[in-house]
Write a protein that holds these residues in place. Structure first.
Motif, mmCIF file in Angstrom:
data_model
loop_
_atom_site.group_PDB
_atom_site.id
_atom_site.type_symbol
_atom_site.label_atom_id
_atom_site.label_comp_id
_atom_site.label_asym_id
_atom_site.label_seq_id
_atom_site.Cartn_x
_atom_site.Cartn_y
_atom_site.Cartn_z
ATOM 1 N N ALA A 1 0.841 -1.200 0.000
ATOM 2 C CA ALA A 1 0.000 0.000 0.000
ATOM 3 C C ALA A 1 0.873 1.247 0.000
ATOM 4 O O ALA A 1 1.946 1.260 0.586
ATOM 5 C CB ALA A 1 -0.910 -0.008 1.228
ATOM 6 N N TYR A 2 0.401 2.254 -0.669
ATOM 7 C CA TYR A 2 1.096 3.542 -0.675
ATOM 8 C C TYR A 2 0.138 4.622 -0.203
ATOM 9 O O TYR A 2 -1.060 4.528 -0.407
ATOM 10 C CB TYR A 2 1.589 3.877 -2.090
ATOM 11 N N SER A 3 0.712 5.657 0.395
ATOM 12 C CA SER A 3 -0.150 6.729 0.883
ATOM 13 C C SER A 3 -0.674 7.554 -0.291
ATOM 14 O O SER A 3 -1.808 8.011 -0.291
ATOM 15 C CB SER A 3 0.634 7.631 1.847
ATOM 16 N N ASP A 4 0.163 7.767 -1.271
ATOM 17 C CA ASP A 4 -0.226 8.593 -2.418
ATOM 18 C C ASP A 4 0.483 8.083 -3.670
ATOM 19 O O ASP A 4 1.449 7.345 -3.578
ATOM 20 C CB ASP A 4 0.223 10.058 -2.223
ATOM 21 N N LEU A 5 -0.017 8.529 -4.794
ATOM 22 C CA LEU A 5 0.672 8.264 -6.057
ATOM 23 C C LEU A 5 1.123 9.597 -6.626
ATOM 24 O O LEU A 5 0.315 10.525 -6.721
ATOM 25 C CB LEU A 5 -0.257 7.576 -7.058
ATOM 26 N N ILE A 6 2.379 9.685 -6.971
ATOM 27 C CA ILE A 6 2.893 10.914 -7.556
ATOM 28 C C ILE A 6 3.031 10.670 -9.051
ATOM 29 O O ILE A 6 3.894 9.905 -9.499
ATOM 30 C CB ILE A 6 4.261 11.279 -6.950
ATOM 31 N N ARG A 7 2.144 11.301 -9.816
ATOM 32 C CA ARG A 7 2.124 11.036 -11.250
ATOM 33 C C ARG A 7 3.169 11.861 -11.978
ATOM 34 O O ARG A 7 3.266 13.063 -11.795
ATOM 35 C CB ARG A 7 0.739 11.343 -11.809
ATOM 36 N N LEU A 8 3.914 11.156 -12.800
ATOM 37 C CA LEU A 8 5.015 11.791 -13.514
ATOM 38 C C LEU A 8 4.721 11.959 -14.995
ATOM 39 O O LEU A 8 5.456 12.644 -15.706
ATOM 40 C CB LEU A 8 6.284 10.935 -13.370
ATOM 41 N N ASP A 9 3.645 11.312 -15.464
ATOM 42 C CA ASP A 9 3.476 11.245 -16.912
ATOM 43 C C ASP A 9 3.080 12.555 -17.555
ATOM 44 O O ASP A 9 3.089 12.678 -18.768
ATOM 45 C CB ASP A 9 2.481 10.131 -17.295
ATOM 46 N N ALA A 10 2.756 13.560 -16.738
ATOM 47 C CA ALA A 10 2.377 14.834 -17.354
ATOM 48 C C ALA A 10 3.455 15.903 -17.199
ATOM 49 O O ALA A 10 3.245 17.062 -17.557
ATOM 50 C CB ALA A 10 1.073 15.329 -16.753
ATOM 51 N N ILE A 11 4.616 15.541 -16.684
ATOM 52 C CA ILE A 11 5.683 16.523 -16.487
ATOM 53 C C ILE A 11 6.504 16.609 -17.768
ATOM 54 O O ILE A 11 7.178 15.648 -18.146
ATOM 55 C CB ILE A 11 6.597 16.141 -15.306
ATOM 56 N N PRO A 12 6.457 17.751 -18.470
ATOM 57 C CA PRO A 12 7.104 17.854 -19.788
ATOM 58 C C PRO A 12 8.598 17.535 -19.755
ATOM 59 O O PRO A 12 9.111 16.870 -20.647
ATOM 60 C CB PRO A 12 6.877 19.316 -20.194
ATOM 61 N N GLU A 13 9.291 18.019 -18.728
ATOM 62 C CA GLU A 13 10.734 17.807 -18.678
ATOM 63 C C GLU A 13 11.072 16.317 -18.752
ATOM 64 O O GLU A 13 12.084 15.908 -19.321
ATOM 65 C CB GLU A 13 11.304 18.389 -17.375
ATOM 66 N N LEU A 14 10.185 15.490 -18.171
ATOM 67 C CA LEU A 14 10.467 14.057 -18.120
ATOM 68 C C LEU A 14 10.174 13.349 -19.435
ATOM 69 O O LEU A 14 10.428 12.162 -19.562
ATOM 70 C CB LEU A 14 9.659 13.401 -16.994
ATOM 71 N N LYS A 15 9.620 14.096 -20.399
ATOM 72 C CA LYS A 15 9.339 13.455 -21.680
ATOM 73 C C LYS A 15 10.048 14.154 -22.830
ATOM 74 O O LYS A 15 9.733 13.932 -23.987
ATOM 75 C CB LYS A 15 7.824 13.480 -21.952
ATOM 76 N N ALA A 16 10.984 14.985 -22.482
ATOM 77 C CA ALA A 16 11.639 15.765 -23.537
ATOM 78 C C ALA A 16 12.780 14.981 -24.154
ATOM 79 O O ALA A 16 13.463 14.201 -23.489
ATOM 80 C CB ALA A 16 12.164 17.058 -22.944
ATOM 81 N N VAL A 17 12.993 15.225 -25.448
ATOM 82 C CA VAL A 17 14.153 14.664 -26.145
ATOM 83 C C VAL A 17 14.926 15.837 -26.736
ATOM 84 O O VAL A 17 14.336 16.693 -27.402
ATOM 85 C CB VAL A 17 13.718 13.705 -27.275
ATOM 86 N N SER A 18 16.216 15.890 -26.480
ATOM 87 C CA SER A 18 16.992 17.018 -27.030
ATOM 88 C C SER A 18 18.424 16.596 -27.297
ATOM 89 O O SER A 18 18.916 15.607 -26.752
ATOM 90 C CB SER A 18 16.970 18.188 -26.048
ATOM 91 N N LEU A 19 19.068 17.401 -28.138
ATOM 92 C CA LEU A 19 20.479 17.202 -28.474
ATOM 93 C C LEU A 19 21.301 18.258 -27.760
ATOM 94 O O LEU A 19 21.079 19.445 -27.970
ATOM 95 C CB LEU A 19 20.679 17.400 -29.974
#
Lengths: 160, 614, 252
Positions: free
Chosen positions: C28-46
């Motif tokens: 069991a967890y107290s909360d879920l921290i959703r990461l799928d909407a954080i842009p930085e975590l889905k960025a691709v760059s050179l």
């Protein structure tokens, strides 16, 4: 604890009240009475519970209720008519099923493949379908059925 | 049987649409897994975390007080049953652990509650005191002198008395559940003395899980009418008999319903956890559902792991002379179908070959692990693997081709494989030759590519039937001349229903689409021991042909009365027509025949015949 | 990060595949921290000669991203074989790495490619480290992104996974070596950690000889999980020889 989630199911908007413990499979099968939602392994291994989320296969046993918010969910009932009809005819001819428990998941996953790639090679079919388990058939008839359905859809397109 | 079939078959031998295919392709079938009853409770199980432990005490007080809990059962609730144990031939598995847990997962208690979550929470609240004992996890460990024993006393049961050199023994040695022996032909040691070569090899096979996609599931409801169950079992009538014996309820007050089965492969055979469901319904006064998770289903039953030591004596020219085999099957903690598996392995280990002497001993070894049971060709698969592997090895050792050594020793069609049994009903050599011819292109590859292909062939034999095997069938004709057949052949996907419709359609000379198969329940369907041993089509098909012949005879009698022509001058034709002197009379088609048959039936009933079989 | 530090009993969630499993097993967890909407975590760059990929990017998008297909086409092809289509829809690089499962594919692939990982730690600091250091992650640590060094031309990369899995092999040519080549060979799914071996052609040994030399140490390095150590070592030698032959010839 009851929550509400809104998404589109087979093209129509729905809002469903669900318990926190419900996963998408529970919502689709128990609340929305969708057929062919089969929870077998409950561990995202067998693929029997597959549905499409925004056109991509997901395991409805492992998608939380809230994660479906705003998504376009497609179940067996809402699959692309042209593709699923060709698949059904082909599965019937090749007998790509026995007990039938895995069959809805197979059809959902195969439809997604043919939506992405209308002329997949046998190797591509094998790779795409590798997450859907069948304990009865030994897979060959299923793979051939998908191959032949793809071919008949391409022929149909040429004829049209 | 006097039916004549024309050379041209219209249904049998043709690829017809699979009987429930369209429904399966639309996700429509209702499996036992899908069923729910009003007011149904959910049963969850407490399982032993120890492979071997004495049950010292169980405290269910906290659990019983939890929300939603309607009944809790432990070994104490089972002790007073007319028969608290099950198992084929040897009954050593208690409905719930009464004395010792004998494998990790052995069921110690059951809770029935309003919801699965409440049942699970209550299960976690049950406290158990175990006195942990040393485990024996392998055949070798279990067989060691002084090894911990799974059972302190002999278990109830019996063994079948065989003939023709075969014997079986119940619990002959510590941790040996069952032994099957067979010795046939000339004295074995004399023949070995004559052999030019003797080879001894050891083979090992592992357990396998059935992993049916539909897990094991059963619903049960006990009311004043009796016990009603919805079971995924392949053997509804055997299940009814077991429940009757165990609960002391007469068979006519027990009803086993079936639904679609999501794969079985032997994992849903004989008695498994159905008694727990019945018990919980009895204790709670409500209908219950017991459904295992995939992990629990794996802990229910597996294929037997085996160690096979085969000593084979041959002449210099490759003629098989003597085979002496020792087989050990890992039976796990409880008997289940192990005795049957041992028999089968014992009969099959010589392979489909001619021998001058055979001696075989198969031991089922008790280990503190998941009970092993039926799994597709049980016993025969392990034996065939070992036997055929050794045939290849022997061939290579004496410089003979593996195919040639087989041709030299194959049994011929009609030849006995053990004394007193029916002879082989197929021409193995011809079949093997045809197989090689069809696949010759695989071995004839140029060596220019850097890939090499290995080609293997093997031969084995199987009895389609088991013993004893009884089947009945009933055929009804509707007012529209359509056909409804009723058998207890469970179609788990193997297509038996389709085949039976084809057989019936062929025999009655009607289109396959005119034939359907009823649902199966012990209340409405004709008796059948169970669907196993690759026998349904042969046996139930035979019953259907029997019934079809009687209907044809009756139809000709009726036509004879209507046309004023002797029955033996008439020919049974398609779609309920009859032919006489080159003229086809459709006067007996459909409604007329059905009505006439109904009148006929009423007449016979007045003569005192209540049941019109087939 | 602040959320996670404040609620130590919370769980990170991107695709939620592992999480769903854990919840079903009663954790069991107290909360879920959703990461799928954080842009930085889905960025691709050179940047700085590296391709940076956000850790919350699902595998399917990784395998189809134009930059990744341009600079790391063979890696993109390999990512397209991870798990199943369902896993690729929901599963992410971060989830794959943070689970630290012995049979997962991202870690061995990234080790072969000499990737670095950026981790956000509980103390608020970020650090960048070699990918192989991912094993030392603390419970509150979050994988933010990975950085794969790239070259002017598409980087060569080879990947093979055998059934179950019995083993996987990831091979990449080391970056920056123009004269002599150096191959990073990672054998995984044979024990609890992937095994890296650098093969350079200075010795002049053939693929056959390299594979044989490695074979001798393999039986200790492999264990019996899902397959026997002996069989793993046998198969590893064959697969390694074939893969080295392709790599040394520069064949895809």
């Amino acid at each position: 604890m009851t929550n509400a989630v809104s998404f589109r199911l087979n093209g129509k908007p729905v809002t469903v009240a669900y318990e926190t413990r419900d996963v998408l499979a529970d919502i689709l099968a128990d609340h929305l009475h969708m057929r062919g939602i089969r929870v077998a392994c409950d561990q995202n291994v067998c693929g029997a519970c597959s549905v499409l989320c925004d056109g991509e296969p997901v395991a409805s046993c492992s998608v939380f209720g809230f994660a479906a918010e705003g998504c376009e969910i497609t179940t067996l009932e809402g699959l692309d008519r042209r593709i699923v009809t060709a698949l059904r005819d082909s599965f019937a001819r090749e007998i790509g099923f026995q007990c039938g428990f895995c069959t809805p998941g197979m059809l959902v996953t195969a439809t997604a493949l043919l939506l992405h790639n209308s002329a997949p090679s046998r190797a591509e079919i094998v790779s795409w379908m590798s997450g859907n388990l069948c304990r009865c058939t030994g897979y060959d008839a299923i793979l051939t059925a998908i191959e032949r359905a793809a071919a008949s859809l391409c022929d149909g397109e040429k004829a049209a | 049987m006097n039916m004549q079939f024309s050379n041209r078959l219209d249904s049998v031998g043709h690829s017809v649409p699979y009987a429930e295919g369209r429904a399966k392709l639309h996700g429509e079938p209702i499996y036992t897994f899908d069923l729910a009853l009003p007011g149904m409770l959910h049963v969850k199980l407490l399982r032993s975390p120890h492979a071997h432990a004495r049950l010292v005490s169980i405290d269910t007080t906290a659990a019983a007080a939890m929300p939603g809990v309607r009944a809790i059962a432990t070994g104490d609730d089972v002790r007073g049953m007319p028969q608290p144990k099950y198992g084929k031939k040897i009954r050593d598995q208690a409905v719930l652990v009464m004395d010792k847990a004998r494998f990790v997962g052995d069921i110690v208690a059951a809770v029935a509650a309003d919801s699965e979550e409440e049942a699970l929470a209550a299960v976690r609240a049950i406290t158990v005191q175990y006195d942990v004992l040393p485990s024996v996890m392998t055949i070798d460990e279990a067989r060691k002198p002084g090894a911990p024993l799974l059972f302190d006393e002999p278990q109830p049961g019996y063994v079948t008395s065989y003939q023709s050199g075969a014997r079986s023994f119940k619990e002959p040695e510590p941790n040996v559940l069952y032994r099957f022996e067979i010795e046939t032909g000339d004295p074995v040691d004399d023949v070995f003395a004559r052999c030019d070569h003797i080879f001894t090899d050891r083979f090992v096979t592992t357990r396998l899980a059935h992993m049916c996609l539909e897990p094991f599931v059963v619903l049960a409801s006990e009311t004043h009418r009796g016990i009603e169950m919805w079971s995924c079992s392949q053997y509804p009538f055997q299940l009814r008999e077991e429940i009757s014996t165990m609960f002391g309820e007469p068979e006519h007050r027990i009803l086993v319903n079936t639904a679609f089965v999501g794969g079985a492969f032997g994992g849903k055979s004989f008695c498994k956890l159905e008694p727990i469901a019945v018990l919980m319904s009895r204790l709670s006064g409500r209908p219950v559902r017991l459904c295992l998770t995939m992990d629990e289903t794996i802990a229910l039953t597996t294929k037997h792991a085996a160690v096979l030591e085969i000593r084979t004596g041959i002449a210099a020219d490759g003629t098989f002379l003597a085979r002496d085999s020792r087989i050990w099957l890992d039976a796990g903690a409880y008997s289940d179908a192990s005795a049957l598996v041992a028999d089968k392995a014992g009969y099959r280990i010589p392979g489909p070959y001619r021998w001058q002497a055979i001696r075989t001993r198969v031991d089922c070894i008790r280990t503190t692990s998941i009970p092993a049971g039926s799994f597709r060709g049980f016993g025969g698969v392990q034996a065939a693997f070992a036997s055929e592997s050794q045939v290849d090895m022997i061939a290579r050792r004496i410089g003979m081709s593996p195919d040639d050594i087989r041709f030299k020793n194959f049994l011929s069609i009609g030849e006995e494989f053990v004394p007193g049994e029916r002879g082989l009903d197929c021409d193995l050599a011809a079949g093997y030759r045809a197989m090689l011819a069809r696949n010759s292109h695989l071995s004839n590859e140029s060596s220019s590519s850097n890939l090499r292909r290995g080609v293997g062939s093997a031969a084995a034999f199987k009895d389609g039937g088991g013993e004893p095997r009884v089947a009945r069938a009933r055929i009804k004709i509707t007012t529209q001349g359509r056909v409804s057949i009723s058998t207890s052949g469970i179609d788990m996907g193997q297509g038996s229903v389709t085949a039976m419709c084809q057989i019936t359609a062929e025999a009655l000379r009607v289109p396959v689409s005119w034939v359907s198969h009823t649902a199966i329940s012990t209340e409405h369907s004709p008796f059948d021991v169970g669907t196993y041993a690759s026998s349904a089509i042969a046996l139930i098909g035979g019953a259907l042909l029997d019934g079809a012949e009687r209907i044809r005879t009756e139809a000709l009698d009726i036509a004879s009365g209507i046309l004023g022509v002797p029955a033996d001058a008439l020919t049974f034709d398609n779609d309920w027509a009859v032919s006489h002197a080159g003229t086809r009379h459709a006067a007996c088609a459909g409604a007329d025949l059905a009505k006439a048959l109904r009148r006929n039936r009423l007449r016979t009933r007045r003569r005192g015949q209540i049941y019109r079989a087939g | 990060m602040a959320l996670k530090i404040a609620r130590p009993e919370a769980a990170y969630m991107a695709g939620g595949i592992e999480l769903a499993d854990r919840l079903k097993n009663g954790i069991a967890y107290s909360d879920l921290i959703r990461l799928d909407a954080i842009p930085e975590l889905k960025a691709v760059s050179l940047q700085d000669g590296c391709l940076h990929i956000g850790a919350a990017m699902p595998h399917r998008l990784v395998s189809q991203h134009p930059l990744i297909c341009q600079y790391l086409p063979s890696f993109a092809d390999a990512v397209a074989t991870i798990g199943s289509p369902r896993i690729r829809t929901q599963g992410t690089i971060g989830g794959n790495l943070m689970s630290r499962a012995w049979h997962y594919d991202m870690l061995p692939m990234l080790v072969a490619l000499s990737a670095k990982v950026t981790v956000a730690a509980a103390d608020g600091m970020r650090r960048e480290q070699l990918i192989d250091a991912v094993v030392s992650l603390q419970p509150a640590d979050l994988v933010v992104s990975i950085a794969i060094p790239i070259e002017d031309k598409p980087r060569e990369f080879w990947f093979h996974r055998a059934d179950k899995p019995v083993l996987s092999l990831s091979v990449a040519r080391s970056v920056g070596d123009r004269e002599a080549f150096s191959l990073r060979v990672v054998l995984a799914c044979t024990s609890h950690m992937p095994i890296l071996r650098v093969v350079s052609d200075g010795t002049g040994a053939s693929p056959h000889e390299h594979a044989k030399a490695w074979r001798e140490s393999l039986v200790e390095l492999c264990d019996d999980r899902t397959s026997s150590a002996w069989y793993r070592a046998e198969l590893a030698e064959v697969r390694l020889r074939r893969m080295l032959a392709r790599a040394m010839d520069g064949r895809p």
